[in-house]
Scaffold this motif. Structure first.
Motif, PDB file in Angstrom:
ATOM      1  N   ARG A 203     -16.616 -65.167  -7.115  1.00 58.47           N
ATOM      2  CA  ARG A 203     -15.654 -64.959  -8.485  1.00 58.47           C
ATOM      3  C   ARG A 203     -13.920 -64.386  -8.376  1.00 58.47           C
ATOM      4  N   LYS A 204     -14.088 -63.394  -7.322  1.00 58.90           N
ATOM      5  CA  LYS A 204     -12.963 -63.088  -7.299  1.00 58.90           C
ATOM      6  C   LYS A 204     -11.726 -63.992  -6.324  1.00 58.90           C
ATOM      7  N   LYS A 205     -11.616 -64.545  -6.710  1.00 55.18           N
ATOM      8  CA  LYS A 205      -9.639 -64.807  -5.664  1.00 55.18           C
ATOM      9  C   LYS A 205      -8.869 -63.756  -4.800  1.00 55.18           C
ATOM     10  N   PRO A 206      -9.272 -64.316  -3.171  1.00 50.20           N
ATOM     11  CA  PRO A 206      -8.488 -63.106  -2.583  1.00 50.20           C
ATOM     12  C   PRO A 206      -7.086 -62.944  -2.877  1.00 50.20           C
ATOM     13  N   ARG A 207      -6.888 -61.891  -3.340  1.00 45.91           N
ATOM     14  CA  ARG A 207      -5.391 -61.063  -2.900  1.00 45.91           C
ATOM     15  C   ARG A 207      -4.221 -61.693  -1.225  1.00 45.91           C
ATOM     16  N   THR A 208      -3.409 -62.580  -2.156  1.00 44.85           N
ATOM     17  CA  THR A 208      -2.587 -62.484  -0.889  1.00 44.85           C
ATOM     18  C   THR A 208      -1.558 -61.858  -1.046  1.00 44.85           C
ATOM     19  N   SER A 209      -0.887 -61.180  -1.543  1.00 47.78           N
ATOM     20  CA  SER A 209       0.763 -60.761  -1.981  1.00 47.78           C
ATOM     21  C   SER A 209       1.619 -61.648  -1.917  1.00 47.78           C
ATOM     22  N   ARG A 210       1.212 -63.093  -2.391  1.00 45.68           N
ATOM     23  CA  ARG A 210       2.550 -63.825  -2.625  1.00 45.68           C
ATOM     24  C   ARG A 210       3.773 -63.303  -3.247  1.00 45.68           C
ATOM     25  N   LYS A 211       3.630 -63.087  -4.745  1.00 45.50           N
ATOM     26  CA  LYS A 211       5.229 -62.689  -5.409  1.00 45.50           C
ATOM     27  C   LYS A 211       5.786 -61.728  -4.156  1.00 45.50           C
ATOM     28  N   ILE A 212       4.857 -60.465  -3.678  1.00 40.77           N
ATOM     29  CA  ILE A 212       5.667 -59.528  -3.469  1.00 40.77           C
ATOM     30  C   ILE A 212       6.135 -60.283  -2.528  1.00 40.77           C
ATOM     31  N   ALA A 213       5.486 -61.156  -1.739  1.00 42.48           N
ATOM     32  CA  ALA A 213       6.061 -61.360  -0.054  1.00 42.48           C
ATOM     33  C   ALA A 213       7.274 -62.375  -0.210  1.00 42.48           C
ATOM     34  N   ARG A 214       7.110 -62.987  -1.185  1.00 41.06           N
ATOM     35  CA  ARG A 214       7.834 -64.417  -2.047  1.00 41.06           C
ATOM     36  C   ARG A 214       9.202 -63.553  -2.093  1.00 41.06           C
ATOM     37  N   LYS A 215       9.271 -62.275  -2.811  1.00 44.36           N
ATOM     38  CA  LYS A 215      10.604 -61.683  -3.838  1.00 44.36           C
ATOM     39  C   LYS A 215      11.131 -60.953  -2.273  1.00 44.36           C
ATOM     40  N   GLU A 216       9.756 -60.687  -1.385  1.00 47.99           N
ATOM     41  CA  GLU A 216      10.934 -59.820  -0.011  1.00 47.99           C
ATOM     42  C   GLU A 216      11.767 -60.777   0.275  1.00 47.99           C
ATOM     43  N   TYR A 217      11.108 -61.898   0.554  1.00 51.78           N
ATOM     44  CA  TYR A 217      11.924 -63.509   1.509  1.00 51.78           C
ATOM     45  C   TYR A 217      13.671 -62.823   1.095  1.00 51.78           C
ATOM     46  N   LEU A 218      13.069 -63.978  -0.802  1.00 47.87           N
ATOM     47  CA  LEU A 218      14.325 -63.913  -0.932  1.00 47.87           C
ATOM     48  C   LEU A 218      15.953 -62.791  -1.531  1.00 47.87           C
ATOM     49  N   LYS A 219      14.500 -61.799  -1.551  1.00 47.35           N
ATOM     50  CA  LYS A 219      15.882 -60.659  -1.600  1.00 47.35           C
ATOM     51  C   LYS A 219      17.618 -60.696  -0.214  1.00 47.35           C
ATOM     52  N   VAL A 220      16.389 -61.342   0.944  1.00 47.11           N
ATOM     53  CA  VAL A 220      17.841 -61.568   2.424  1.00 47.11           C
ATOM     54  C   VAL A 220      17.762 -62.664   1.763  1.00 47.11           C
ATOM     55  N   ALA A 221      16.442 -64.004   2.058  1.00 50.03           N
ATOM     56  CA  ALA A 221      17.537 -65.090   2.069  1.00 50.03           C
ATOM     57  C   ALA A 221      18.374 -65.715   1.113  1.00 50.03           C
ATOM     58  N   LYS A 222      19.315 -64.971   0.432  1.00 48.81           N
ATOM     59  CA  LYS A 222      19.820 -64.922  -0.849  1.00 48.81           C
ATOM     60  C   LYS A 222      21.288 -64.731  -0.517  1.00 48.81           C
ATOM     61  N   LYS A 223      21.398 -63.727   0.498  1.00 45.83           N
ATOM     62  CA  LYS A 223      22.720 -62.883   0.943  1.00 45.83           C
ATOM     63  C   LYS A 223      23.037 -64.673   2.054  1.00 45.83           C
ATOM     64  N   ARG A 224      24.323 -64.029   1.945  1.00 41.45           N
ATOM     65  CA  ARG A 224      26.064 -64.756   2.915  1.00 41.45           C
ATOM     66  C   ARG A 224      25.197 -64.218   4.102  1.00 41.45           C
ATOM     67  N   LYS A 225      25.140 -62.351   3.982  1.00 35.44           N
ATOM     68  CA  LYS A 225      25.697 -61.754   4.793  1.00 35.44           C
ATOM     69  C   LYS A 225      24.630 -61.290   4.814  1.00 35.44           C
ATOM     70  N   VAL A 226      23.477 -61.167   6.487  1.00 34.76           N
ATOM     71  CA  VAL A 226      22.212 -59.973   6.632  1.00 34.76           C
ATOM     72  C   VAL A 226      23.178 -59.392   8.294  1.00 34.76           C
ATOM     73  N   SER A 227      22.641 -58.550   8.264  1.00 34.14           N
ATOM     74  CA  SER A 227      22.486 -57.539   9.112  1.00 34.14           C
ATOM     75  C   SER A 227      21.675 -57.474   9.743  1.00 34.14           C
ATOM     76  N   TYR A 228      22.026 -57.442  11.167  1.00 35.83           N
ATOM     77  CA  TYR A 228      20.917 -57.139  12.240  1.00 35.83           C
ATOM     78  C   TYR A 228      19.118 -56.515  12.086  1.00 35.83           C
ATOM     79  N   GLN A 229      19.822 -55.208  11.392  1.00 39.59           N
ATOM     80  CA  GLN A 229      18.480 -54.098  10.825  1.00 39.59           C
ATOM     81  C   GLN A 229      17.425 -55.227   9.476  1.00 39.59           C
ATOM     82  N   GLU A 230      18.811 -55.375   8.519  1.00 42.38           N
ATOM     83  CA  GLU A 230      17.869 -55.933   7.210  1.00 42.38           C
ATOM     84  C   GLU A 230      17.165 -57.000   7.908  1.00 42.38           C
TER      85      GLU A 230
END
Length: 248
Positions: A203-230
């Motif tokens: 009845r309930k679809k397994p949770r994958t946290s896809r929205k949060i994961a995508r948000k975390e990915y775009l936070k870094v991917a959209k930056k022109r310069k990303v540090s090694y730690q980030e």
């Protein structure tokens, strides 16, 4: 099937000749005539005759040409003269300016030709032909080499303008973070496809946290310069989301 020709054949004087009545340059006798250096041995042949006495002798080209025709066709002296009388190409080969119906010489002349043009003279002619062809080949090779050298010496000039408007824009440089994000998306798609037939039981679809994961990915991917730690931190988060999906 055989069909009889109903129209009568034209008389010989109205028989149409090919090439508009002209000799073909591709004929073997025309080609051979161009190869033989007739003029180079004319003087040597003329020394065999008296300058003042006797009847005018046949020219060197006619003498040598007749002997070549005889050897080439393998005919007798009389048959050779008959072949020459019938064939305009053979008449051109022996040096006549135009076609004539009468034989240009008697068959008995071939006996005298054979006495005057011996094997030594034939060897000289053959060597001359070979040397001329080699020189001709060398000139062609040198000409090609000169053209090649000129092409190599030509320097780059002007400006080269490239239009990249038609270049594909969806090509991405492969990075660890991008590969992990793509792997997460594909994994989520597989889960969605597997869930469809099991929707009634689960009845309930397994949770994958896809929205949060995508948000975390775009936070870094959209930056022109990303540090090694980030970058390392973002990779760790994507690995965590993938591991969470595997545990489902």
């Amino acid at each position: 099937m055989y069909r009889k020709e109903e129209q009568p054949l034209p008389p010989p004087e109205k028989f149409e000749l090919p090439f508009e009545g002209k000799l073909s340059p591709n004929n073997r006798w025309v080609i051979m005539a161009e190869l033989i250096p007739w003029d180079d041995f004319e003087e040597e042949y003329a020394k065999l005759f008296s300058a003042e006495k006797g009847a005018p002798a046949k020219l060197f080209r006619m003498a040598l040409g007749t002997l070549i025709i005889k050897e080439k066709l393998g005919t007798s002296d009389r048959e050779t003269i008959e072949k020459i009388r019938e064939n305009p190409y053979l008449q051109y080969f022996i040096g006549l300016n135009c076609y004539q119906q009468e034989p240009p010489l008697e068959s008995s002349m071939l006996v005298h030709f054979r006495k005057r043009i011996d094997g030594e003279l034939i060897n000289k002619i053959n060597k001359k032909i070979v040397k001329r062809e080699i020189d001709k080949s060398d000139k062609e090779v040198k000409k090609k080499d000169c053209l090649q050298e000129k092409r190599e010496k030509i320097k780059n000039k002007g400006k080269l303008i490239l239009d990249a408007t038609c270049a594909p824009a969806d090509i991405k440089y492969p990075t660890d973070l991008g590969i992990l994000n793509q792997a997460r998306i594909e994994t989520e798609r597989i889960i969605d496809n597997l869930y469809k037939p099991l929707r009634v039981k689960l009845r309930k679809k397994p949770r994958t946290s896809r929205k949060i994961a995508r948000k975390e990915y775009l936070k870094v991917a959209k930056k022109r310069k990303v540090s090694y730690q980030e970058r390392r931190k973002a990779i760790g988060k994507q690995l965590k989301y993938l591991k969470k999906i595997e545990e489902i």
